[in-house]
Write a protein that holds these residues in place. Structure first.
Motif, PDB file in Angstrom:
ATOM      1  N   GLY A   1       0.629  -1.029  -0.075  1.00  0.00           N
ATOM      2  CA  GLY A   1      -0.217  -0.019  -0.260  1.00  0.00           C
ATOM      3  C   GLY A   1       0.915   1.247   0.054  1.00  0.00           C
ATOM      4  O   GLY A   1       0.501   1.858  -0.485  1.00  0.00           O
ATOM      5  N   ALA A   2       1.607   1.266   0.622  1.00  0.00           N
ATOM      6  CA  ALA A   2       2.679   2.281   1.347  1.00  0.00           C
ATOM      7  C   ALA A   2       3.831   2.673  -0.550  1.00  0.00           C
ATOM      8  O   ALA A   2       3.402   3.183  -0.678  1.00  0.00           O
ATOM      9  N   LEU A   3       4.076   1.742  -0.974  1.00  0.00           N
ATOM     10  CA  LEU A   3       3.993   1.632  -2.517  1.00  0.00           C
ATOM     11  C   LEU A   3       3.616   2.221  -3.696  1.00  0.00           C
ATOM     12  O   LEU A   3       4.103   3.153  -4.628  1.00  0.00           O
ATOM     13  N   GLY A   4       2.358   1.472  -3.579  1.00  0.00           N
ATOM     14  CA  GLY A   4       1.122   2.701  -4.228  1.00  0.00           C
ATOM     15  C   GLY A   4       1.457   3.769  -3.929  1.00  0.00           C
ATOM     16  O   GLY A   4       0.394   4.635  -5.321  1.00  0.00           O
ATOM     17  N   ALA A   5       1.205   4.429  -2.764  1.00  0.00           N
ATOM     18  CA  ALA A   5       0.740   5.311  -2.944  1.00  0.00           C
ATOM     19  C   ALA A   5       2.392   6.227  -3.040  1.00  0.00           C
ATOM     20  O   ALA A   5       1.544   7.743  -3.810  1.00  0.00           O
ATOM     21  N   ALA A   6       3.178   5.664  -2.928  1.00  0.00           N
ATOM     22  CA  ALA A   6       4.312   5.887  -3.205  1.00  0.00           C
ATOM     23  C   ALA A   6       4.389   6.226  -5.095  1.00  0.00           C
ATOM     24  O   ALA A   6       4.980   7.716  -5.472  1.00  0.00           O
ATOM     25  N   GLY A   7       3.717   5.953  -5.437  1.00  0.00           N
ATOM     26  CA  GLY A   7       4.039   5.824  -7.191  1.00  0.00           C
ATOM     27  C   GLY A   7       2.438   6.067  -7.536  1.00  0.00           C
ATOM     28  O   GLY A   7       3.292   7.133  -8.383  1.00  0.00           O
ATOM     29  N   ALA A   8       2.372   6.474  -6.957  1.00  0.00           N
ATOM     30  CA  ALA A   8       1.048   7.780  -7.316  1.00  0.00           C
ATOM     31  C   ALA A   8       1.727   8.913  -7.082  1.00  0.00           C
ATOM     32  O   ALA A   8       0.879  10.178  -7.786  1.00  0.00           O
ATOM     33  N   LEU A   9       2.445   9.542  -6.043  1.00  0.00           N
ATOM     34  CA  LEU A   9       2.811  10.281  -5.293  1.00  0.00           C
ATOM     35  C   LEU A   9       4.159  10.942  -6.870  1.00  0.00           C
ATOM     36  O   LEU A   9       3.314  12.384  -7.495  1.00  0.00           O
ATOM     37  N   ALA A  10       4.403   9.852  -7.080  1.00  0.00           N
ATOM     38  CA  ALA A  10       5.614   9.705  -8.043  1.00  0.00           C
ATOM     39  C   ALA A  10       5.223  10.235  -9.391  1.00  0.00           C
ATOM     40  O   ALA A  10       5.441  10.950 -10.469  1.00  0.00           O
TER      41      ALA A  10
ATOM     42  N   LEU B   1       3.802  14.216  -9.506  1.00  0.00           N
ATOM     43  CA  LEU B   1       4.643  15.015  -9.544  1.00  0.00           C
ATOM     44  C   LEU B   1       5.659  14.605 -10.784  1.00  0.00           C
ATOM     45  O   LEU B   1       5.375  16.272 -11.306  1.00  0.00           O
ATOM     46  N   ALA B   2       5.818  13.974 -11.693  1.00  0.00           N
ATOM     47  CA  ALA B   2       5.774  13.911 -12.974  1.00  0.00           C
ATOM     48  C   ALA B   2       5.565  14.227 -13.808  1.00  0.00           C
ATOM     49  O   ALA B   2       5.810  15.606 -14.610  1.00  0.00           O
ATOM     50  N   LEU B   3       3.913  14.547 -13.893  1.00  0.00           N
ATOM     51  CA  LEU B   3       3.107  15.128 -14.587  1.00  0.00           C
ATOM     52  C   LEU B   3       3.091  16.601 -14.319  1.00  0.00           C
ATOM     53  O   LEU B   3       3.078  17.175 -15.077  1.00  0.00           O
ATOM     54  N   ARG B   4       3.178  16.922 -12.420  1.00  0.00           N
ATOM     55  CA  ARG B   4       3.287  18.114 -12.307  1.00  0.00           C
ATOM     56  C   ARG B   4       4.149  18.914 -12.591  1.00  0.00           C
ATOM     57  O   ARG B   4       4.586  20.732 -13.363  1.00  0.00           O
ATOM     58  N   PHE B   5       5.273  18.420 -12.968  1.00  0.00           N
ATOM     59  CA  PHE B   5       6.791  19.065 -13.185  1.00  0.00           C
ATOM     60  C   PHE B   5       6.506  18.853 -14.303  1.00  0.00           C
ATOM     61  O   PHE B   5       8.577  18.745 -15.114  1.00  0.00           O
ATOM     62  N   ARG B   6       7.242  17.910 -15.693  1.00  0.00           N
ATOM     63  CA  ARG B   6       6.510  17.286 -16.591  1.00  0.00           C
ATOM     64  C   ARG B   6       7.811  17.097 -16.932  1.00  0.00           C
ATOM     65  O   ARG B   6       9.085  17.093 -17.628  1.00  0.00           O
ATOM     66  N   LEU B   7       8.210  15.879 -15.916  1.00  0.00           N
ATOM     67  CA  LEU B   7       8.878  15.306 -16.189  1.00  0.00           C
ATOM     68  C   LEU B   7       8.619  13.764 -17.395  1.00  0.00           C
ATOM     69  O   LEU B   7       9.572  13.142 -17.842  1.00  0.00           O
ATOM     70  N   LEU B   8       7.883  13.364 -17.684  1.00  0.00           N
ATOM     71  CA  LEU B   8       7.359  12.643 -18.936  1.00  0.00           C
ATOM     72  C   LEU B   8       7.744  13.919 -20.641  1.00  0.00           C
ATOM     73  O   LEU B   8       6.930  14.921 -20.153  1.00  0.00           O
ATOM     74  N   GLU B   9       7.543  13.476 -21.203  1.00  0.00           N
ATOM     75  CA  GLU B   9       8.336  13.465 -22.458  1.00  0.00           C
ATOM     76  C   GLU B   9       5.876  14.382 -22.774  1.00  0.00           C
ATOM     77  O   GLU B   9       5.235  13.691 -22.742  1.00  0.00           O
ATOM     78  N   GLU B  10       6.156  15.031 -23.585  1.00  0.00           N
ATOM     79  CA  GLU B  10       4.709  15.319 -24.108  1.00  0.00           C
ATOM     80  C   GLU B  10       4.076  14.516 -24.424  1.00  0.00           C
ATOM     81  O   GLU B  10       2.771  14.077 -24.289  1.00  0.00           O
ATOM     82  N   TYR B  11       4.583  13.121 -25.923  1.00  0.00           N
ATOM     83  CA  TYR B  11       3.988  11.807 -25.620  1.00  0.00           C
ATOM     84  C   TYR B  11       3.387  11.336 -24.884  1.00  0.00           C
ATOM     85  O   TYR B  11       2.645  10.901 -25.168  1.00  0.00           O
ATOM     86  N   GLN B  12       4.405  11.102 -24.001  1.00  0.00           N
ATOM     87  CA  GLN B  12       4.352   9.398 -22.961  1.00  0.00           C
ATOM     88  C   GLN B  12       3.084  10.416 -21.980  1.00  0.00           C
ATOM     89  O   GLN B  12       2.002   9.774 -21.839  1.00  0.00           O
TER      90      GLN B  12
END
Length: 377
Positions: free
Chosen positions: A189-198, A201-212
């Motif tokens: 459960g903690a791993l899932g929560a950490a994954g959701a948070l990550a 954050l990746a979407l918020r700070f544009r860590l993913l490419e636009e096409y991703q």
């Protein structure tokens, strides 16, 4: 609960083949044949080349699967560290000398052919995680955290290619194998929560490419997702237009009119569904159901933790691929670029799929022989 450890049994090659799982073998052959058929009908002017290349992939996979079935699967438990090192070196090589195509660098030239190391890394990481979990108390916090590091390094290397879909496969395999190996629910459960948070954050700070980002969100609103949304919309139209029995193998379809992108790779299910309809698609999904059921059956008869974990890990790979790939063609799952096992065109994927089932036959052979000699009380 995972069964107790069992000492290796010695028996002849003939005894081994008699102990092989006939259902798993039959389903493997049927899915491989269906895949060759699928890439043939999916193609247009190059359909013969697609079918020949897919057949070569099956032949290479079978040539490796036969000795893999004959070798006692417990042999690989002693080689977990070298296998893990090989995974890291392969994935690092992709980033250094890999071949780029379609905005991603995922392949390595090996002579006249291109190989996708991340496909082989999935099976190898199943062996690594099975060996790591088999001899440790996964519920221990320290063991669990260290195991995250074990899977995290190759997953990160795959993500950097970038290949988000395969990185997600690593995550799914880890969660299921850790749970079966004894991880506690609060840890997962903690791993899932950490994954959701990550992810947030990746979407918020544009860590993913636009096409991703477009791929991950296209199924929510295809009309406003540009090219990726167009793919999803055309895929749904192709599946729906197939009706009950399909338009036929030589009919004019959205694919051969050029309206269905990636029609022989990521979206081959939609191409196939338009030609063979609900009936042919249901047959394919039934074969996948039989495949996963049989793999889980092998897990239930295995007498050692290593064999159980290998079986569960391979079953997770196939289930995740089928669920996500078919789901994305129907517009109910993100478009991650995950191929449909045995069916999507790609020799590396097919080779690894056949090799995986060769390894499972090794588990089945030894387990059946040991059950016959020493029945469970």
């Amino acid at each position: 609960m995972i069964g107790r450890e069992a000492a290796p049994a010695s028996f002849s090659n003939l005894d081994r083949w008699r102990s092989a799982d006939p259902v798993l073998l039959l389903v493997t052959l049927l899915l491989s044949a269906y895949g060759i058929f699928a890439v043939y009908v999916a193609g247009t002017s190059d359909r013969e080349a697609y079918a020949v290349n897919q057949s070569i992939g099956f032949a290479v996979g079978l040539a490796g699967a036969i000795p893999l079935a004959l070798i006692d699967y417990r042999f690989w438990q002693r080689l977990v560290k070298p296998i893990y090192l090989c995974v890291l070196l392969m994935l690092l090589a992709v980033l250094v000398v890999g071949v780029a195509a379609g905005g991603a660098q995922r392949w390595i030239d090996v002579g006249p052919v291109q190989v996708q190391p991340s496909e082989f890394a999935k099976l190898m990481m199943v062996i690594v995680l099975a060996g790591y979990f088999a001899g440790r108390a996964v519920g221990d916090a320290g063991v669990f955290v260290r195991s995250l590091g074990v899977v995290g390094a190759p997953a990160l290397l795959v993500f950097l290619q970038p290949d988000l879909g395969t990185a997600l496969v690593f995550g799914a395999v880890f969660v299921v194998m850790a749970y079966v190996g004894g991880a506690r629910l609060w840890q997962l459960g903690a791993l899932g929560a950490a994954g959701a948070l990550a992810a947030a954050l990746a979407l918020r700070f544009r860590l993913l490419e636009e096409y991703q980002i477009a791929r991950l969100t296209a199924f929510l609103d295809p009309e406003s997702a540009g090219e990726i949304g167009y793919q999803v919309t055309q895929s749904k139209l192709a599946i729906g237009s197939g009706g009950l029995t399909g338009k036929g193998l030589d009919a004019t379809t959205l694919a051969n009119l050029g309206f269905l992108p990636e029609d022989h790779t990521d979206f081959i299910f939609a191409n196939l569904a338009e030609r063979v309809g609900f009936a042919g698609s249901f047959l394919l999904l039934l074969l996948f159901f039989l495949l996963i059921w049989r793999i889980l059956h092998i897990a239930t008869i295995s007498r050692d933790r290593f064999g159980v974990l290998i079986s569960v890990g391979v079953a997770t790979i196939f289930l995740f691929h089928v669920f996500v790939n078919v789901g994305m063609t129907m517009g109910i799952m993100p478009v991650t670029g995950i191929p449909l096992p045995f069916i999507s065109y790609g020799r590396s994927s097919l080779v690894v799929s056949v090799l995986s089932l060769g390894l499972l036959q090794s588990v089945a052979m030894r387990s059946r022989a040991e059950v016959a000699k020493h029945p469970k009380p």
